[in-house]
Design an enzyme around this catalytic site. Structure first.
Site, PDB file in Angstrom:
ATOM      1  N   SER A 181       0.937  -1.225   0.121  1.00 44.17           N
ATOM      2  CA  SER A 181       0.029  -0.211   0.000  1.00 44.17           C
ATOM      3  C   SER A 181       0.970   1.314  -0.007  1.00 44.17           C
ATOM      4  CB  SER A 181      -0.829   0.100   1.083  1.00 44.17           C
ATOM      5  OG  SER A 181      -1.979   0.821   1.038  1.00 44.17           O
ATOM      6  N   ASP A 212     -10.040  -3.754  -5.633  1.00 42.83           N
ATOM      7  CA  ASP A 212      -9.311  -2.830  -4.498  1.00 42.83           C
ATOM      8  C   ASP A 212      -9.769  -1.401  -4.533  1.00 42.83           C
ATOM      9  OD1 ASP A 212      -7.937  -1.505  -2.531  1.00 42.83           O
ATOM     10  OD2 ASP A 212      -5.987  -2.253  -3.148  1.00 42.83           O
ATOM     11  N   HIS A 243      -8.584  -4.880  -1.053  1.00 46.50           N
ATOM     12  CA  HIS A 243      -7.011  -4.477  -0.705  1.00 46.50           C
ATOM     13  C   HIS A 243      -6.186  -5.145   0.344  1.00 46.50           C
ATOM     14  CE1 HIS A 243      -4.229  -1.083  -0.259  1.00 46.50           C
ATOM     15  NE2 HIS A 243      -4.463  -1.260   1.158  1.00 46.50           N
TER      16      HIS A 243
END
Length: 718
Positions: free
Chosen positions: A568, A654, A689
């Site tokens: 991320s 995501d 995610h």
């Protein structure tokens, strides 16, 4: 022999954007449209290339999966936590991917000792009130957003996501009859909160940019439209909801990255109006809890604003946060509880009938301290908080599950890099600790075979950056070791010591695990974060490079043995780092990486963008921020150079970091790398995610990653 697959070459479709007089031509922006069959074909082609390039690791992946599985007690259960009339706990069963949630009745009002548990054996009166395996049946992905039992224990509000986009469906179940009500609310955000009388459920929804912005009140069993109780129009702010530990107040929390507000309402008056405790002041963050101290009700406020009285009066901000108390019936009569102390980053105060528990961090480690209200005459002060200490130097300690406000004992959690996590009950009055559970690690795990140390790298500007290293005690230090260097460095997030079963598969093959506590994180206090965001963001990347150089220069590893990993915002980190110093690494693992940062933060219609301006700056309106972000954004700075091997992993659904970021980045990397090292893009086509769901799929994914890391670190040839 089958023909070898080449990575698909993404076509170039020039797309022009102009900001602040700067013209950018992006050839791969067309990959954004996941409804385009050509985009899906591109992702599937990249997946086929990954399968081919990693096929030789199949046996190693199988071995690692087996190692993880063999060390986990698959049929297991958690320590029961008392709440209301029941003990609550989860069970896992060998062969089942998800946990089952259970409860059993308490034997007496004064029973605070959790029942002895035996995995696979039912407790007297046990009720399975939620089986995630049954809910997940028929779905490739399954995630929970809410799991909230009413105060009387009779109702369950839960929400599920079967796509991975973090948009949930809320349902209500009668736990007495087992009936699933017809109340179904689609498209809600995570979380649900009950009113004290169990008549209402509060939940939140999102705007077009997928920002939680509105709180609603739903009357259980009613066909009447739900009532909007709060709406936040400012796109910089997210909205959430919870209750105080005492269950006497409902709390709406509104927050940007740097400003927050708390609104409260008595839980026994659910149709009343929420009121703000301290308003909203730009740059001031605060949260509130409810406490009963010296016979009076207070809101305990953790904040970084001006402190009320005490040694810091006079307008100076509590940079590392302080704690004040506010009478619930007179918000203007604030007074100091815990003074600000630079270097002690106050994170939270939990309030119980007899105790106040301070959670804070100092010297890059999380800590807790307790004030026993039974021993204090009047309102406590800073010196009344006594730290709970542990023998291990690099360790984590914090409050565990403490659902009851009037608990006579405190449940705390402990863990370290080498010690499996523990659940402990602490009798504050006597100091006695009762070990309720130590995470079982099968196969004869011996923590004495491993160790963890702290080192300090020196950044280019002279800043000392902490680094945690975990390895086997019998590691041969005479030669550079295979190493995985992990980093994050954003949002004040901290990489705290914690145990990992999967990590053993690397340590036992001679890999050293290193954690870089770089600026942008919060390990060293609020200024550690402030000096790694917006126009100081590059400190995050250069700190990581300086840590890598330190580990190489001191003989821990070498560029041929060093792999970097980040996910991320940590994917942004390793993406920027590989542009800055590709020669230092033999591999880069970037999970759901935020690598097209400038493009995303320029577009306020995308999920999360506007609220992210407080973290990264606003390049849309500020040319200085635009130029600064462009100078480090990984996608913008890919150039012909000898890149190490790169594995990028993303998920099609995501909503936090869109799949297109990794897709574009890899397309440009494959076009530009001059080293011949493979650049791989692995896309989960049914996940969000957090990646795949279910523990067995997650273990398979972990095994895939670890096998690749072992290869790139040289551990397989040692």
């Amino acid at each position: 022999m089958a023909d070898r697959v080449s990575p698909p070459v993404a076509k170039k479709v020039p797309t022009e954007r102009v900001h602040h007089g700067d013209v950018v031509v992006d050839e791969y922006e067309w990959l954004r449209d996941k409804d385009d069959p050509e985009v899906i074909a591109y992702l599937e082609g990249q997946n086929a290339f990954v399968e081919q390039e990693t096929a030789h690791l199949a046996q190693l992946r199988s071995d690692i999966f087996g190692e993880i599985k063999s060390r986990v007690q698959e049929t297991d259960m958690s320590v029961p936590t008392r709440s209301g009339r029941y003990w609550y706990y989860t069970r896992t069963t060998e062969g089942l991917a998800y946990a089952v949630r259970c409860r059993c009745p308490i034997s007496a009002d004064d029973d605070w000792t959790p029942p002895e548990v035996t995995p696979g054996v039912e407790l007297p009166g046990e009720q399975v009130f939620f089986d995630a395996n049954a809910e997940a049946e028929g779905h490739d992905f399954f995630g929970l957003g809410a799991m909230s039992v009413s105060h009387d224990g009779d109702w369950l509000a839960y929400s599920t996501d079967v796509k991975g986009d973090e948009r949930y469906t809320l349902r209500i179940k009668n736990l007495v009859t087992g009936e699933l009500l017809s109340d179904v609310i689609e498209g809600v955000s995570a979380g649900a909160v009950w009113s004290l009388d169990a008549r209402y459920v509060f939940y939140s929804t999102v705007d077009d940019a997928w920002r939680p912005d509105t709180v609603w009140r739903h009357e259980v069993g009613s066909a009447e439209p739900d009532v909007k109780v709060f709406h936040e129009p400012d796109e910089r702010y997210w909205v959430g909801m919870g209750t105080t530990q005492s269950d006497e107040y409902l709390v709406i929390g509104v927050g940007s990255k740097v400003t927050s507000e708390a609104l409260v309402l008595r839980a026994d008056d659910p149709t009343g109006e929420f009121v703000s405790v301290a308003g909203r002041t730009e740059g001031v963050e605060y949260s509130v809890e409810h406490a009963r101290i010296d016979g009076r009700d207070w809101f305990v406020m953790v904040h970084n604003g001006e402190q009320a009285g005490g040694e810091r009066a006079g307008g100076e901000k509590a940079v590392d946060f302080a704690v004040d108390i506010v009478p619930v019936d007179d918000f203007g009569a604030r007074r100091e509880l815990i003074a600000h102390r630079p270097g002690r980053r106050v994170e939270d105060v939990d309030c119980f009938r007899d105790y106040l528990v301070l959670s804070y961090r100092a010297d890059a480690l999380p800590r807790i301290a307790i004030a026993d209200l039974r021993r204090i005459d009047g309102v406590p002060v800073s010196d009344d908080f006594v730290e709970v200490t542990f023998d291990q130097e690099l360790r984590s300690a914090g409050l565990g599950a403490n659902a009851e406000w009037d608990t006579p004992k405190l449940r705390i959690g402990y863990g370290s890099f080498v010690d499996p996590s523990e659940v402990i009950d602490l009798d504050v009055a006597t100091g006695e600790r009762t070990l309720l559970r130590r995470q079982p690690v099968l196969g004869g795990y011996d923590p004495e075979q491993y160790t963890a140390v702290r080192e300090w790298a020196v950044a280019a500007d002279g800043t000392r950056v902490p680094v945690s290293l975990v390895f086997r005690r019998d590691l041969d230090r005479s030669t550079p070791a295979p190493m995985l260097l992990y980093g994050y460095g954003s949002y004040e997030t901290c990489l705290d010591p914690g145990f990992s079963v999967a990590r053993l598969s690397m340590l036992d093959r001679g890999v050293v695990m290193a954690f870089a506590h770089i600026r942008g994180g919060g390990e060293m206090g609020r200024m550690w974060y402030e000096n790694g965001r917006t126009l100081t963001k590059k400190n995050t990347f250069t700190d990581f490079v300086d840590v890598a150089r330190h580990l190489i220069d001191t003989g821990w590893t070498s560029p041929e043995h060093l792999v970097a990993e980040g996910g991320s915002a940590g994917g942004l980190l390793v993406g920027a780092v590989v542009n800055l110093a590709p020669e230092l690494f033999n591999g880069i693992l970037a999970a759901v990486p935020f690598v097209d940062a400038l493009t995303s933060i320029l577009d306020p219609s995308l999920p999360l963008t506007v609220i992210e301006w407080d973290e990264w700056g606003d390049p849309l309106h500020d040319p200085e921020v635009y130029a600064y972000m462009k100078s480090y954004s990984p996608y913008e700075n890919v150039r012909p150079r000898a890149y190490p091997a790169i594995l990028a992993e993303n998920s099609l659904h995501d909503t936090r970091v869109l799949f297109v970021e990794a897709a574009k980045w890899v397309a440009r990397l494959q076009e530009n790398t001059t080293s011949g090292n493979p650049v791989l893009l692995k896309t989960e086509m049914s996940a969000g995610h957090g990646g795949v769901s279910g523990r067995y799929k997650q273990w398979e994914e972990t095994a895939f990653e670890l096998a690749w890391i072992l290869q790139q670190s040289g551990a397989l040839t040692n």
